[in-house]
Design an enzyme around this catalytic site. Structure first.
Site, PDB file in Angstrom:
ATOM      1  CB  CYS A 102     -39.799 -40.672 -46.138  1.00 17.60           C
ATOM      2  SG  CYS A 102     -41.468 -41.251 -46.551  1.00 17.60           S
ATOM      3  CG  HIS A 137     -43.421 -44.629 -48.860  1.00 20.33           C
ATOM      4  ND1 HIS A 137     -43.764 -44.570 -47.531  1.00 20.33           N
ATOM      5  CD2 HIS A 137     -44.525 -45.061 -49.522  1.00 20.33           C
ATOM      6  CE1 HIS A 137     -45.026 -44.944 -47.388  1.00 20.33           C
ATOM      7  NE2 HIS A 137     -45.517 -45.253 -48.574  1.00 20.33           N
ATOM      8  CG  ASP A 166     -45.293 -46.838 -41.489  1.00 16.01           C
ATOM      9  OD1 ASP A 166     -44.717 -45.761 -41.245  1.00 16.01           O
ATOM     10  OD2 ASP A 166     -45.741 -47.114 -42.618  1.00 16.01           O
ATOM     11  CB  SER A 167     -48.582 -43.679 -41.442  1.00 16.54           C
ATOM     12  OG  SER A 167     -47.577 -43.753 -42.435  1.00 16.54           O
ATOM     13  CD  GLU A 198     -48.559 -45.962 -50.251  1.00 14.97           C
ATOM     14  OE1 GLU A 198     -49.755 -46.067 -50.549  1.00 14.97           O
ATOM     15  OE2 GLU A 198     -48.162 -45.810 -49.072  1.00 14.97           O
ATOM     16  CB  CYS A 207     -44.205 -43.629 -39.154  1.00  8.33           C
ATOM     17  SG  CYS A 207     -44.850 -42.203 -40.040  1.00  8.33           S
TER      18      CYS A 207
HETATM   19  N1  DGL Z   1     -44.501 -43.458 -43.092  1.00  8.83           N
HETATM   20  C1  DGL Z   1     -44.386 -42.055 -43.460  1.00  8.83           C
HETATM   21  C2  DGL Z   1     -43.006 -41.536 -43.074  1.00  8.83           C
HETATM   22  O1  DGL Z   1     -42.046 -42.261 -42.997  1.00  8.83           O
HETATM   23  C3  DGL Z   1     -44.660 -41.860 -44.946  1.00  8.83           C
HETATM   24  C4  DGL Z   1     -46.098 -42.081 -45.344  1.00  8.83           C
HETATM   25  C5  DGL Z   1     -47.067 -41.123 -44.691  1.00  8.83           C
HETATM   26  O2  DGL Z   1     -47.037 -39.914 -45.013  1.00  8.83           O
HETATM   27  O3  DGL Z   1     -47.829 -41.570 -43.853  1.00  8.83           O
HETATM   28  O4  DGL Z   1     -42.875 -40.367 -42.816  1.00  8.83           O
END
Ligand code: DGL
Length: 264
Positions: free
Chosen positions: A183, A185, A12-13, A153, A75
């Site tokens: 997403c 989050h 993930d990012s 976050e 992600c």
């Molecule tokens: N993990 C990213 C997503 O699911 C969200 C956070 C980011 O923008 O890196 O798209």
């Protein structure tokens, strides 16, 4: 190492992908999971597809060192715009969250689906296309909700402020019967999102759908870990390892061990 005993790589990012790690852990308790959060480069969702692809390639090459039997791209943004870059960089099968999320939504939807995600995910049209492939003629309305990531976050996941933001973003999705949380989050904000869209709208969590798809893939390929397998997690981040633990506890709903700092 026998493939069944190899780990599953999860990428993930940043910390958001822990919602997917949690879903994988619940569905696959015996598997060893190796998680990489690219906290040095987060967020990905506001960047171009070219830049995200470059970042994703490096991350995938890091995970390849563990000889994973499967790589799960947690992600949504990477799944939407950079899956080919990940596939090029690892020998293992690669599973993103978009296709499983679209399958779950298409199976559940009445006639009108909403999709929310980062600007990159929505701009790519990946969910929209995946839904259209499964249910031609299905009405899809998509909306980027960039403020949801910092809210999650920050831990501002309930109360007046996130509800106001959710109402503002989701007003234009009126008439939908199903909403894809596209997403990592957004599951943390499911309460206010549900309140904003009303009780008649079913929420589809791509994380849960992806864990189901991962379990099916391991079974199909005969590479699931034996019962009583390791069930362990190794966590890596590319920046701020010390702030990972408290944030991770919020995303995962339980304590995790320390994350190791790595350079990609
Ligand atoms: N993990 C990213 C997503 O699911 C969200 C956070 C980011 O923008 O890196 O798209």
């Amino acid at each position: 190492m026998a493939a069944s005993r190899s780990p599953i790589g999860v990428f993930d990012s940043g910390v958001g992908g822990l919602t997917v790690l949690g879903a994988l852990r619940r569905r696959l308790p015996d598997e060893e999971l190796v998680y990489l959060g690219d906290t040095a480069r987060v967020p990905y969702g506001t960047r171009s597809a070219e830049v995200v692809s470059r970042y994703a390639e490096r991350a995938a090459r890091f995970l390849a060192r563990f000889d994973p039997k499967l790589v799960v791209v947690a992600c949504n943004t990477v799944s939407a715009v950079a899956l080919p870059a990940v596939e090029r960089s690892v020998a293992a099968p690669v599973l993103g969250v978009v296709e499983p999320g679209a399958t779950a939504a298409a199976g559940r939807a009445g006639g009108h689906v909403g999709v929310i995600g980062t600007p990159g995910t929505i701009r790519s049209g990946a969910y929209q296309a995946a839904l259209a492939r499964r249910r031609p003629g299905l009405r899809v309305t998509a909306r980027a909700c960039p403020l949801f990531v910092p809210l999650a976050e920050e831990g501002w996941t309930d109360g007046e402020l996130p509800l106001l933001v959710a109402r503002r973003y989701l007003a234009e999705l009126s008439g939908i019967d199903t909403l894809v949380l596209g997403c990592t989050h957004y599951p943390l904000l499911a309460g206010v999102i549900a309140e904003a869209v009303g009780p008649s709208v079913a929420l589809v969590d791509s994380a849960e759908a992806t864990a189901e798809a991962a379990a099916a893939l391991l079974l199909r390929q005969g590479i699931a870990a034996p019962a009583g397998g390791a069930g362990t997690e190794r966590l890596y981040v590319t920046d701020l390892a010390e702030s990972f633990e408290p944030l991770a506890a919020r995303f995962l709903g339980r304590r995790v061990g320390a994350a190791e700092l790595v350079d990609l």
